[in-house]
Design a protein around this motif. Sequence first.
Motif, PDB file in Angstrom:
ATOM      1  N   TYR A  11    -105.274  61.560  78.709  1.00 11.19           N
ATOM      2  CA  TYR A  11    -103.862  60.862  79.194  1.00 11.19           C
ATOM      3  C   TYR A  11    -103.069  61.565  80.267  1.00 11.19           C
ATOM      4  O   TYR A  11    -102.453  60.893  81.134  1.00 11.19           O
ATOM      5  N   LEU A  12    -103.237  62.893  80.092  1.00 15.17           N
ATOM      6  CA  LEU A  12    -102.515  63.815  80.984  1.00 15.17           C
ATOM      7  C   LEU A  12    -103.073  63.344  82.377  1.00 15.17           C
ATOM      8  O   LEU A  12    -102.183  63.461  83.326  1.00 15.17           O
ATOM      9  N   PRO A  17    -107.218  54.510  78.917  1.00 17.23           N
ATOM     10  CA  PRO A  17    -107.845  53.133  78.571  1.00 17.23           C
ATOM     11  C   PRO A  17    -108.553  52.424  79.818  1.00 17.23           C
ATOM     12  O   PRO A  17    -109.695  51.897  79.646  1.00 17.23           O
ATOM     13  N   GLN A  21    -112.445  51.338  79.759  1.00 13.49           N
ATOM     14  CA  GLN A  21    -112.893  50.179  79.563  1.00 13.49           C
ATOM     15  C   GLN A  21    -113.458  49.494  80.881  1.00 13.49           C
ATOM     16  O   GLN A  21    -113.913  48.562  80.899  1.00 13.49           O
ATOM     17  N   ARG A  25    -117.460  46.610  82.692  1.00  9.90           N
ATOM     18  CA  ARG A  25    -117.640  45.818  83.678  1.00  9.90           C
ATOM     19  C   ARG A  25    -118.474  45.799  84.842  1.00  9.90           C
ATOM     20  O   ARG A  25    -118.875  44.899  85.495  1.00  9.90           O
ATOM     21  N   ILE A 121    -108.898  44.140  84.262  1.00 10.77           N
ATOM     22  CA  ILE A 121    -108.079  44.655  83.459  1.00 10.77           C
ATOM     23  C   ILE A 121    -106.638  44.099  83.362  1.00 10.77           C
ATOM     24  O   ILE A 121    -105.867  44.271  82.430  1.00 10.77           O
ATOM     25  N   GLU A 123    -104.077  44.140  85.417  1.00  7.38           N
ATOM     26  CA  GLU A 123    -102.940  45.046  85.513  1.00  7.38           C
ATOM     27  C   GLU A 123    -102.468  45.170  87.064  1.00  7.38           C
ATOM     28  O   GLU A 123    -103.163  44.977  87.887  1.00  7.38           O
ATOM     29  N   PRO A 127    -100.140  53.637  85.445  1.00 13.69           N
ATOM     30  CA  PRO A 127     -99.478  55.019  85.480  1.00 13.69           C
ATOM     31  C   PRO A 127    -100.353  56.143  85.431  1.00 13.69           C
ATOM     32  O   PRO A 127    -101.654  55.925  84.950  1.00 13.69           O
ATOM     33  N   VAL A 129    -100.450  60.691  85.268  1.00 14.43           N
ATOM     34  CA  VAL A 129     -99.651  61.930  85.143  1.00 14.43           C
ATOM     35  C   VAL A 129    -100.530  62.970  85.354  1.00 14.43           C
ATOM     36  O   VAL A 129    -101.870  63.174  85.159  1.00 14.43           O
TER      37      VAL A 129
ATOM     38  N   TYR B   8     -91.563  67.113  76.923  1.00 13.65           N
ATOM     39  CA  TYR B   8     -91.703  66.334  78.122  1.00 13.65           C
ATOM     40  C   TYR B   8     -93.019  65.700  78.086  1.00 13.65           C
ATOM     41  O   TYR B   8     -93.190  64.506  78.482  1.00 13.65           O
ATOM     42  N   LEU B   9     -94.070  66.343  77.823  1.00 17.13           N
ATOM     43  CA  LEU B   9     -95.563  66.026  77.543  1.00 17.13           C
ATOM     44  C   LEU B   9     -95.704  64.868  76.743  1.00 17.13           C
ATOM     45  O   LEU B   9     -96.195  63.865  77.141  1.00 17.13           O
ATOM     46  N   PHE B  12     -94.164  61.771  78.092  1.00 22.37           N
ATOM     47  CA  PHE B  12     -95.211  61.220  79.096  1.00 22.37           C
ATOM     48  C   PHE B  12     -96.113  60.295  78.465  1.00 22.37           C
ATOM     49  O   PHE B  12     -96.580  59.276  78.538  1.00 22.37           O
ATOM     50  N   ILE B  13     -96.698  60.983  77.314  1.00 21.63           N
ATOM     51  CA  ILE B  13     -97.990  60.492  76.728  1.00 21.63           C
ATOM     52  C   ILE B  13     -97.355  59.141  75.817  1.00 21.63           C
ATOM     53  O   ILE B  13     -97.991  58.189  75.767  1.00 21.63           O
ATOM     54  N   ILE B  16     -96.965  56.087  78.208  1.00 22.93           N
ATOM     55  CA  ILE B  16     -98.169  55.615  78.703  1.00 22.93           C
ATOM     56  C   ILE B  16     -98.918  54.923  77.433  1.00 22.93           C
ATOM     57  O   ILE B  16     -99.317  53.931  77.872  1.00 22.93           O
ATOM     58  N   ALA B  17     -98.979  55.552  76.404  1.00 27.43           N
ATOM     59  CA  ALA B  17     -99.657  54.810  75.371  1.00 27.43           C
ATOM     60  C   ALA B  17     -98.808  53.386  75.103  1.00 27.43           C
ATOM     61  O   ALA B  17     -99.470  52.591  74.715  1.00 27.43           O
ATOM     62  N   ILE B  19     -97.258  51.793  77.356  1.00 31.31           N
ATOM     63  CA  ILE B  19     -97.550  50.697  78.278  1.00 31.31           C
ATOM     64  C   ILE B  19     -98.888  50.093  77.944  1.00 31.31           C
ATOM     65  O   ILE B  19     -99.293  49.135  78.196  1.00 31.31           O
ATOM     66  N   MET B  20     -99.926  51.177  77.674  1.00 35.73           N
ATOM     67  CA  MET B  20    -101.457  50.482  77.663  1.00 35.73           C
ATOM     68  C   MET B  20    -101.738  49.969  76.574  1.00 35.73           C
ATOM     69  O   MET B  20    -102.394  49.014  76.316  1.00 35.73           O
ATOM     70  N   ASN B  21    -100.907  50.471  75.326  1.00 33.49           N
ATOM     71  CA  ASN B  21    -101.342  49.631  74.024  1.00 33.49           C
ATOM     72  C   ASN B  21    -100.927  48.269  73.761  1.00 33.49           C
ATOM     73  O   ASN B  21    -101.338  47.552  72.819  1.00 33.49           O
ATOM     74  N   CYS B  23    -101.415  46.091  75.740  1.00 31.53           N
ATOM     75  CA  CYS B  23    -102.619  45.294  76.647  1.00 31.53           C
ATOM     76  C   CYS B  23    -103.611  44.802  75.724  1.00 31.53           C
ATOM     77  O   CYS B  23    -104.474  45.593  75.587  1.00 31.53           O
ATOM     78  N   ILE B  25    -105.776  43.225  76.929  1.00 32.39           N
ATOM     79  CA  ILE B  25    -107.036  43.345  77.876  1.00 32.39           C
ATOM     80  C   ILE B  25    -107.735  44.580  77.503  1.00 32.39           C
ATOM     81  O   ILE B  25    -109.008  44.733  77.693  1.00 32.39           O
ATOM     82  N   PHE B  26    -107.124  45.747  76.910  1.00 36.14           N
ATOM     83  CA  PHE B  26    -107.933  46.840  76.451  1.00 36.14           C
ATOM     84  C   PHE B  26    -108.627  46.582  75.185  1.00 36.14           C
ATOM     85  O   PHE B  26    -109.431  47.742  74.622  1.00 36.14           O
ATOM     86  N   ASN B  28    -109.737  43.545  74.102  1.00 41.19           N
ATOM     87  CA  ASN B  28    -111.083  42.502  74.288  1.00 41.19           C
ATOM     88  C   ASN B  28    -111.507  42.134  75.576  1.00 41.19           C
ATOM     89  O   ASN B  28    -110.729  42.579  76.526  1.00 41.19           O
ATOM     90  N   LEU B 184    -113.487  45.195  72.083  1.00 38.78           N
ATOM     91  CA  LEU B 184    -113.874  46.729  72.649  1.00 38.78           C
ATOM     92  C   LEU B 184    -113.768  47.898  71.849  1.00 38.78           C
ATOM     93  O   LEU B 184    -112.609  47.862  71.400  1.00 38.78           O
TER      94      LEU B 184
END
Lengths: 292, 185
Positions: A11-12, A17, A21, A25, A121, A123, A127, A129, B8-9, B12-13, B16-17, B19-21, B23, B25-26, B28, B184
């Motif tokens: 993630y860093l 994801p 993923q 494809r 995907i 998007e 993002p 980092v 801070y870390l 950030f995590i 992002i998590a 934002i992505m979770n 979705c 699309i990630f 299926n 997936l």
Amino acid sequence: MKKGFLLLIIYLFLSAPVMAQVEDRFGFFTESEISEYARPFGTTLGMAFNSGSYHSAYVSEFFGFSISFKGMYIFIPDDDLTFTPNLPQGYDAEQQTATIYGNEGAAYYGPQGFIVYPQGINETSIPVVLPQITGSFMGTEIMLRYLPGISLGSGEEELSMFGIGVKHSISRYIPLLPVDVAVQFLYNNLEITGVMDITAIAFNAHAGKSFGLFTLYGGLQYEASTFDLEYEFRNPSNLPGLQPGIVKVSIDGDNNFRGTFGGSVKLAVIALNIDYSLGAQSVLSGGLTFEF
Amino acid sequence: MKKFIKSYLTAFIVLIAVIMNGCDIFENFQFGLPVRFEIEALTTAGNPLGSQTFCFESNDTYQQYEDDINSINFVAAYIVTLDVFPAALTGNAKLRLYEYNQTTQQVGKMLFEHTENNYTPAEHDSTNAYKLNLTADQIAAINQSLLTGPKCFYGEYEVEVASPNVLNYVKVRIDALFNVDAKLD
């Protein structure tokens, strides 16, 4: 615990994801087709690695040291969401299909049967980092981004990253110049053994002007990226004459030039910055830097 | 300072998590699954009639996602004439699709019968494939079978010809497209 640590590391450095993923494809594409589908992804990685490398043009005359955490939001343009596939004779590609960032994968019918393409995907922004450290001495600054090889699961896949930037102050040679000016070279590489290897390089000239605690900065940058990809083509369309197997391909990203404009504020040893870059893809970048 | 960096870390995590979770699309992956099978119909007495069985399990792509498939739905199908004798053979063409139990080798319930009158197979080679225009009920029957049935099918192709007591031969390829929604890992 190990999985949690691994996720944290990935993630860093990159949106995990996305990395995990996309491989499913790629298997739909022949070597000649994968470039159009995957190129925007390579471009994004190039944009990411070549971002966040400066938040002022000042370079310490003596010794300086900093630790930064740069966060970027990369905006995917509409042009990077779809492409027209190169279909065999007898097929009509009246409809475009998704790139890795697009949504619907198209299916085409012709003499050899159906040819299918995977969805993307879906998007329009990604993002990323990146943590980095810098050390400066006598007007020259070295920036490092590094991740030692980390095993990804039980296979042979290992994630590693190395990035270096060299920045040199130009304004130190020009007394009374009202702004700080510097040039910088960047090299970044991220590798997942047996899957992908991304190399990005950049050269920029940037300038900055401080107003008390605030600094405005901007720059122009030439950049390029190469995305080496290895995946298993599975021939899901069962096209005659094509055999499933490992494909190795090198894809050049669309990266070329970018312009960056931003500002930063410094409070004691902490500097916060935000900037916007216009290039092959646009990047909104922010950072927290501890400067000593 | 260490605590600040850690916070801070984490921020950030988490960002992002989040934002992505969000979705789907990630989680299926939807893709087109083309399948094809050939039916050979040969006779010297009666109408040319042939059959073939098809099981999704024989498809490599299906096998790859078999345990993670949420749904499969019919999209479209075409009939391609690969060979025909005599070339001028014309008649009422019928394509029937049944469920098929591979274990017992028993043909199950019929999912649809599609008839095209005055059909000339020679006119529908690979450059001019015949598109099966199924009704909504027929498509629903296929999809229901894909949801609850054995995912094996028995296809039967017949041409009711005007001169049934001579050598008549038709070989066709059925091209079908399904949409797969897979989870997936």
